[in-house]
Design a protein around this motif. Sequence first.
Motif, PDB file in Angstrom:
ATOM      1  N   THR A 125       0.862  -1.170   0.000  1.00  0.00           N
ATOM      2  CA  THR A 125       0.000   0.000   0.000  1.00  0.00           C
ATOM      3  C   THR A 125       0.903   1.226   0.000  1.00  0.00           C
ATOM      4  O   THR A 125       1.659   1.443   0.938  1.00  0.00           O
ATOM      5  N   LEU A 126       0.825   1.996  -1.081  1.00  0.00           N
ATOM      6  CA  LEU A 126       1.659   3.184  -1.227  1.00  0.00           C
ATOM      7  C   LEU A 126       0.792   4.361  -1.657  1.00  0.00           C
ATOM      8  O   LEU A 126      -0.175   4.177  -2.402  1.00  0.00           O
ATOM      9  N   PRO A 127       1.142   5.562  -1.244  1.00  0.00           N
ATOM     10  CA  PRO A 127       0.405   6.721  -1.733  1.00  0.00           C
ATOM     11  C   PRO A 127       0.667   6.934  -3.229  1.00  0.00           C
ATOM     12  O   PRO A 127       1.732   6.574  -3.741  1.00  0.00           O
ATOM     13  N   VAL A 128      -0.296   7.523  -3.908  1.00  0.00           N
ATOM     14  CA  VAL A 128      -0.166   7.778  -5.343  1.00  0.00           C
ATOM     15  C   VAL A 128       1.127   8.522  -5.654  1.00  0.00           C
ATOM     16  O   VAL A 128       1.814   8.207  -6.633  1.00  0.00           O
ATOM     17  N   ALA A 129       1.487   9.499  -4.848  1.00  0.00           N
ATOM     18  CA  ALA A 129       2.674  10.318  -5.111  1.00  0.00           C
ATOM     19  C   ALA A 129       3.956   9.495  -5.222  1.00  0.00           C
ATOM     20  O   ALA A 129       4.894   9.902  -5.907  1.00  0.00           O
ATOM     21  N   GLU A 130       4.004   8.333  -4.580  1.00  0.00           N
ATOM     22  CA  GLU A 130       5.192   7.485  -4.687  1.00  0.00           C
ATOM     23  C   GLU A 130       5.220   6.690  -5.984  1.00  0.00           C
ATOM     24  O   GLU A 130       6.274   6.259  -6.421  1.00  0.00           O
ATOM     25  N   ILE A 131       4.071   6.493  -6.595  1.00  0.00           N
ATOM     26  CA  ILE A 131       3.971   5.733  -7.835  1.00  0.00           C
ATOM     27  C   ILE A 131       3.972   6.671  -9.037  1.00  0.00           C
ATOM     28  O   ILE A 131       4.621   6.413 -10.045  1.00  0.00           O
ATOM     29  N   ALA A 132       3.214   7.751  -8.938  1.00  0.00           N
ATOM     30  CA  ALA A 132       3.034   8.702 -10.036  1.00  0.00           C
ATOM     31  C   ALA A 132       3.269  10.117  -9.511  1.00  0.00           C
ATOM     32  O   ALA A 132       2.317  10.862  -9.263  1.00  0.00           O
ATOM     33  N   PRO A 133       4.526  10.509  -9.335  1.00  0.00           N
ATOM     34  CA  PRO A 133       4.828  11.788  -8.681  1.00  0.00           C
ATOM     35  C   PRO A 133       4.324  13.023  -9.427  1.00  0.00           C
ATOM     36  O   PRO A 133       4.170  14.073  -8.818  1.00  0.00           O
ATOM     37  N   GLY A 134       4.013  12.895 -10.700  1.00  0.00           N
ATOM     38  CA  GLY A 134       3.538  14.043 -11.459  1.00  0.00           C
ATOM     39  C   GLY A 134       2.046  14.281 -11.375  1.00  0.00           C
ATOM     40  O   GLY A 134       1.549  15.295 -11.876  1.00  0.00           O
ATOM     41  N   VAL A 135       1.319  13.378 -10.739  1.00  0.00           N
ATOM     42  CA  VAL A 135      -0.135  13.499 -10.657  1.00  0.00           C
ATOM     43  C   VAL A 135      -0.514  14.331  -9.427  1.00  0.00           C
ATOM     44  O   VAL A 135      -0.023  14.086  -8.327  1.00  0.00           O
ATOM     45  N   ILE A 136      -1.394  15.297  -9.632  1.00  0.00           N
ATOM     46  CA  ILE A 136      -1.908  16.098  -8.512  1.00  0.00           C
ATOM     47  C   ILE A 136      -2.940  15.248  -7.779  1.00  0.00           C
ATOM     48  O   ILE A 136      -3.843  14.678  -8.393  1.00  0.00           O
ATOM     49  N   VAL A 137      -2.793  15.163  -6.459  1.00  0.00           N
ATOM     50  CA  VAL A 137      -3.661  14.316  -5.643  1.00  0.00           C
ATOM     51  C   VAL A 137      -4.200  15.135  -4.479  1.00  0.00           C
ATOM     52  O   VAL A 137      -3.437  15.822  -3.796  1.00  0.00           O
ATOM     53  N   ASP A 138      -5.513  15.043  -4.270  1.00  0.00           N
ATOM     54  CA  ASP A 138      -6.148  15.734  -3.146  1.00  0.00           C
ATOM     55  C   ASP A 138      -7.000  14.761  -2.349  1.00  0.00           C
ATOM     56  O   ASP A 138      -7.687  13.915  -2.917  1.00  0.00           O
ATOM     57  N   GLY A 139      -6.988  14.886  -1.065  1.00  0.00           N
ATOM     58  CA  GLY A 139      -7.751  14.054  -0.151  1.00  0.00           C
ATOM     59  C   GLY A 139      -6.941  13.876   1.110  1.00  0.00           C
ATOM     60  O   GLY A 139      -5.795  14.337   1.179  1.00  0.00           O
ATOM     61  N   PRO A 140      -7.478  13.267   2.099  1.00  0.00           N
ATOM     62  CA  PRO A 140      -8.819  12.687   2.204  1.00  0.00           C
ATOM     63  C   PRO A 140      -9.887  13.746   2.498  1.00  0.00           C
ATOM     64  O   PRO A 140      -9.581  14.926   2.666  1.00  0.00           O
ATOM     65  N   VAL A 141     -11.125  13.260   2.559  1.00  0.00           N
ATOM     66  CA  VAL A 141     -12.284  14.109   2.837  1.00  0.00           C
ATOM     67  C   VAL A 141     -12.920  13.604   4.131  1.00  0.00           C
ATOM     68  O   VAL A 141     -13.706  12.650   4.120  1.00  0.00           O
ATOM     69  N   PRO A 142     -12.557  14.216   5.265  1.00  0.00           N
ATOM     70  CA  PRO A 142     -13.015  13.708   6.565  1.00  0.00           C
ATOM     71  C   PRO A 142     -14.529  13.549   6.688  1.00  0.00           C
ATOM     72  O   PRO A 142     -15.003  12.590   7.301  1.00  0.00           O
ATOM     73  N   GLU A 143     -15.308  14.452   6.089  1.00  0.00           N
ATOM     74  CA  GLU A 143     -16.761  14.373   6.248  1.00  0.00           C
ATOM     75  C   GLU A 143     -17.382  13.170   5.533  1.00  0.00           C
ATOM     76  O   GLU A 143     -18.516  12.817   5.802  1.00  0.00           O
ATOM     77  N   LEU A 144     -16.633  12.511   4.643  1.00  0.00           N
ATOM     78  CA  LEU A 144     -17.139  11.311   3.966  1.00  0.00           C
ATOM     79  C   LEU A 144     -16.363  10.048   4.340  1.00  0.00           C
ATOM     80  O   LEU A 144     -16.836   8.941   4.100  1.00  0.00           O
ATOM     81  N   ALA A 145     -15.181  10.216   4.903  1.00  0.00           N
ATOM     82  CA  ALA A 145     -14.315   9.071   5.183  1.00  0.00           C
ATOM     83  C   ALA A 145     -14.956   8.055   6.126  1.00  0.00           C
ATOM     84  O   ALA A 145     -14.772   6.843   5.958  1.00  0.00           O
ATOM     85  N   GLU A 146     -15.714   8.527   7.097  1.00  0.00           N
ATOM     86  CA  GLU A 146     -16.341   7.588   8.038  1.00  0.00           C
ATOM     87  C   GLU A 146     -17.356   6.687   7.330  1.00  0.00           C
ATOM     88  O   GLU A 146     -17.496   5.517   7.683  1.00  0.00           O
ATOM     89  N   GLU A 147     -18.038   7.212   6.318  1.00  0.00           N
ATOM     90  CA  GLU A 147     -18.966   6.385   5.537  1.00  0.00           C
ATOM     91  C   GLU A 147     -18.212   5.275   4.804  1.00  0.00           C
ATOM     92  O   GLU A 147     -18.670   4.135   4.755  1.00  0.00           O
ATOM     93  N   VAL A 148     -17.068   5.620   4.236  1.00  0.00           N
ATOM     94  CA  VAL A 148     -16.256   4.633   3.521  1.00  0.00           C
ATOM     95  C   VAL A 148     -15.722   3.595   4.505  1.00  0.00           C
ATOM     96  O   VAL A 148     -15.725   2.392   4.221  1.00  0.00           O
ATOM     97  N   ARG A 149     -15.291   4.048   5.663  1.00  0.00           N
ATOM     98  CA  ARG A 149     -14.811   3.113   6.688  1.00  0.00           C
ATOM     99  C   ARG A 149     -15.905   2.110   7.060  1.00  0.00           C
ATOM    100  O   ARG A 149     -15.654   0.910   7.178  1.00  0.00           O
ATOM    101  N   GLU A 150     -17.127   2.598   7.225  1.00  0.00           N
ATOM    102  CA  GLU A 150     -18.240   1.727   7.576  1.00  0.00           C
ATOM    103  C   GLU A 150     -18.535   0.721   6.468  1.00  0.00           C
ATOM    104  O   GLU A 150     -18.858  -0.447   6.742  1.00  0.00           O
ATOM    105  N   LEU A 151     -18.412   1.112   5.214  1.00  0.00           N
ATOM    106  CA  LEU A 151     -18.611   0.169   4.100  1.00  0.00           C
ATOM    107  C   LEU A 151     -17.593  -0.970   4.162  1.00  0.00           C
ATOM    108  O   LEU A 151     -17.937  -2.139   3.975  1.00  0.00           O
ATOM    109  N   HIS A 152     -16.347  -0.627   4.451  1.00  0.00           N
ATOM    110  CA  HIS A 152     -15.311  -1.666   4.552  1.00  0.00           C
ATOM    111  C   HIS A 152     -15.563  -2.561   5.759  1.00  0.00           C
ATOM    112  O   HIS A 152     -15.381  -3.778   5.682  1.00  0.00           O
ATOM    113  N   ARG A 153     -15.995  -1.960   6.867  1.00  0.00           N
ATOM    114  CA  ARG A 153     -16.317  -2.775   8.049  1.00  0.00           C
ATOM    115  C   ARG A 153     -17.420  -3.763   7.698  1.00  0.00           C
ATOM    116  O   ARG A 153     -17.320  -4.951   8.007  1.00  0.00           O
ATOM    117  N   ARG A 154     -18.455  -3.283   7.036  1.00  0.00           N
ATOM    118  CA  ARG A 154     -19.562  -4.165   6.648  1.00  0.00           C
ATOM    119  C   ARG A 154     -19.089  -5.279   5.715  1.00  0.00           C
ATOM    120  O   ARG A 154     -19.492  -6.431   5.870  1.00  0.00           O
TER     121      ARG A 154
END
Length: 159
Positions: A125-154
């Motif tokens: 598991t590596l951040p995008v910047a380590e694989i594709a350093p030229g790509v602009i990357v933004d995140g995470p989004v705290p107000e939605l991250a808990e929903e994603v966490r719950e999906l993985h838990r389920r």
Amino acid sequence: MIESSELPYLRRCVELATRALEVGDEPFGSVLVSGDGTVLAEDHNRVASGDRTRHPEFALARWSAEHLTPEQRAAATVYTSGEHCPMCAAAHAWVGLGRIAYVASSAQLAAWLSELGVPAPPVRTLPVAEIAPGVIVDGPVPELAEEVRELHRRFYTSV
């Protein structure tokens, strides 16, 4: 930085991740958006088929290579529920897609899965910047991250 006007795209990613979960797949969803804000394509994980490369980010990279000019790809943004894995980050960079905006980082996902006792994946598991350093990357989004966490838990407590 993720703008409030982009939250609908990220919410759609969470909806697609939920759809993936509902059909028995790992909860990931992604949306490809043109430089002018038009949704071009979207997908969710399809790895339950047995093909572990069927990530939505990889599918969108391939779709963009077939349907968009290099200039259109560079102006596009891929919104996604989870930061690209190394395979998807490489595909994104190789086809020349623009920015990535994600809800949950690969580090967050790794921590969540560790808490759930899920074995580590076969690829680091590596951040995008380590694989594709030229790509602009933004995140995470705290107000939605808990929903994603719950999906993985389920997902991981049902398998």
